[in-house]
Design a protein around this motif. Structure first.
Motif, PDB file in Angstrom:
ATOM      1  N   ALA A   1       0.846  -1.195   0.000  1.00  0.00           N
ATOM      2  CA  ALA A   1       0.000   0.000   0.000  1.00  0.00           C
ATOM      3  C   ALA A   1       0.882   1.245   0.000  1.00  0.00           C
ATOM      4  O   ALA A   1       1.975   1.254   0.582  1.00  0.00           O
ATOM      5  CB  ALA A   1      -0.919  -0.001   1.220  1.00  0.00           C
TER       6      ALA A   1
ATOM      7  N   ARG B   1      -7.098   0.192   0.019  1.00  0.00           N
ATOM      8  CA  ARG B   1      -5.931   1.071  -0.057  1.00  0.00           C
ATOM      9  C   ARG B   1      -5.263   0.980  -1.420  1.00  0.00           C
ATOM     10  O   ARG B   1      -4.992  -0.119  -1.918  1.00  0.00           O
ATOM     11  CB  ARG B   1      -4.902   0.647   0.990  1.00  0.00           C
ATOM     12  CG  ARG B   1      -5.311   0.895   2.402  1.00  0.00           C
ATOM     13  CD  ARG B   1      -4.129   0.502   3.290  1.00  0.00           C
ATOM     14  NE  ARG B   1      -4.302   1.011   4.612  1.00  0.00           N
ATOM     15  CZ  ARG B   1      -4.760   0.286   5.624  1.00  0.00           C
ATOM     16  NH1 ARG B   1      -5.079  -0.964   5.448  1.00  0.00           N
ATOM     17  NH2 ARG B   1      -4.886   0.837   6.810  1.00  0.00           N
ATOM     18  N   PRO B   2      -4.899   2.121  -1.988  1.00  0.00           N
ATOM     19  CA  PRO B   2      -4.128   2.077  -3.228  1.00  0.00           C
ATOM     20  C   PRO B   2      -2.695   1.638  -2.934  1.00  0.00           C
ATOM     21  O   PRO B   2      -2.136   1.959  -1.876  1.00  0.00           O
ATOM     22  CB  PRO B   2      -4.175   3.525  -3.728  1.00  0.00           C
ATOM     23  CG  PRO B   2      -4.383   4.341  -2.494  1.00  0.00           C
ATOM     24  CD  PRO B   2      -5.189   3.490  -1.552  1.00  0.00           C
TER      25      PRO B   2
ATOM     26  N   GLU C   1      -0.485  -0.005 -10.618  1.00  0.00           N
ATOM     27  CA  GLU C   1      -1.217   0.331  -9.399  1.00  0.00           C
ATOM     28  C   GLU C   1      -2.148  -0.812  -9.044  1.00  0.00           C
ATOM     29  O   GLU C   1      -2.737  -1.444  -9.925  1.00  0.00           O
ATOM     30  CB  GLU C   1      -1.996   1.626  -9.593  1.00  0.00           C
ATOM     31  CG  GLU C   1      -1.092   2.820  -9.835  1.00  0.00           C
ATOM     32  CD  GLU C   1      -1.856   4.108 -10.083  1.00  0.00           C
ATOM     33  OE1 GLU C   1      -3.105   4.107 -10.029  1.00  0.00           O
ATOM     34  OE2 GLU C   1      -1.193   5.120 -10.346  1.00  0.00           O
TER      35      GLU C   1
ATOM     36  N   TRP D   1      -4.965  -2.382  -5.751  1.00  0.00           N
ATOM     37  CA  TRP D   1      -5.756  -2.058  -4.566  1.00  0.00           C
ATOM     38  C   TRP D   1      -5.601  -3.199  -3.577  1.00  0.00           C
ATOM     39  O   TRP D   1      -5.765  -4.374  -3.923  1.00  0.00           O
ATOM     40  CB  TRP D   1      -7.237  -1.851  -4.924  1.00  0.00           C
ATOM     41  CG  TRP D   1      -7.437  -0.522  -5.569  1.00  0.00           C
ATOM     42  CD1 TRP D   1      -7.407  -0.238  -6.900  1.00  0.00           C
ATOM     43  CD2 TRP D   1      -7.652   0.713  -4.897  1.00  0.00           C
ATOM     44  NE1 TRP D   1      -7.588   1.096  -7.105  1.00  0.00           N
ATOM     45  CE2 TRP D   1      -7.743   1.711  -5.877  1.00  0.00           C
ATOM     46  CE3 TRP D   1      -7.771   1.083  -3.561  1.00  0.00           C
ATOM     47  CZ2 TRP D   1      -7.955   3.053  -5.579  1.00  0.00           C
ATOM     48  CZ3 TRP D   1      -7.989   2.418  -3.254  1.00  0.00           C
ATOM     49  CH2 TRP D   1      -8.071   3.383  -4.257  1.00  0.00           C
TER      50      TRP D   1
END
Length: 164
Positions: free
Chosen positions: A124, A151-152, A145, A147
Motif C-alpha cells: 500500500a 488502499r491504493p 497500481e 488495490w
C-alpha cells in the motif's frame, strides 16, 4: 539472533498467538484476515502446510531463540519460476532491520532452494515500512497500481537472476 524457519505443524500455537497479538497493528497497514481466519485457524494452518508440500507456496516464520514468532514471510502462487512475496512483522520487532534481513534471506532461498527466478510483491502507498523493505532488498516498482482492500498500492518486482 532470530532464525527464518520453514512453516511446520508445531508452529501453530505460536503463529496463532502472533496473529492475535498483532491483529490491530497489522490492520493499520495490511488487509485484515477477518474473524474466520481465527475461528478456523487449525484447518487453515493444515491447508497452508498442504500447499507447501505441493510446492505451490513456501511459508516461513522469523522465530526468536525462545520460539516466539516475530514475522511471517511467504512466497505464494508459485508458477513458471515466479512467486508473490508477502510479509508482516510483529509490532515489537519493527525498526530493527529484521524484515529487511529476512526478505534478503528469503530471496536467496527462492533462488537456491525453490528454483525461482522472479518475485513480485505489492505494498500500500501508505505502508512506508513495507515499501522501504522492498526497495532495500532490490525490488523495483513496476508502475502497476493495485488495490489492497481499500488502499491504493504499487506492484514491485525482483529479477532474482539479475540480483545474484
Amino acid at each position: 539472533m532470530p532464525e527464518l524457519q520453514r512453516l511446520r505443524p508445531d508452529h501453530a500455537p505460536a503463529l496463532l498467538a502472533f496473529e492475535r497479538e498483532n491483529r490491530a497493528y497489522f490492520a493499520a497497514s495490511v488487509p485484515d484476515r477477518g474473524d474466520d481466519y481465527f475461528t478456523h485457524f487449525d484447518a487453515l494452518h493444515a491447508e497452508r502446510l498442504a500447499e507447501q508440500a505441493e510446492g505451490v507456496c513456501h511459508f516461513h516464520l522469523l522465530v526468536d531463540p525462545e520460539g516466539e514468532i516475530l514475522g511471517r514471510f511467504n512466497l505464494v502462487d508459485v508458477e513458471d519460476g515466479a512467486a508473490d512475496l508477502g510479509f508482516r512483522m510483529a509490532e515489537k520487532a519493527t525498526k530493527r532491520g529484521l524484515a529487511t534481513t529476512a526478505v534478503r534471506r528469503l530471496c536467496t532461498l527462492a533462488a537456491t532452494e525453490y528454483g525461482l527466478t522472479a518475485l513480485h510483491a505489492s505494498a500500500a502507498l501508505d505502508n512506508t515500512a513495507s515499501r522501504t523493505v522492498l526497495t532495500r532488498t532490490g525490488f523495483a516498482p513496476t508502475g502497476e497500481e493495485v488495490w489492497l482492500s481499500d488502499r491504493p498500492g504499487l506492484r514491485y518486482v525482483l529479477d532474482i537472476a539479475r540480483r545474484s
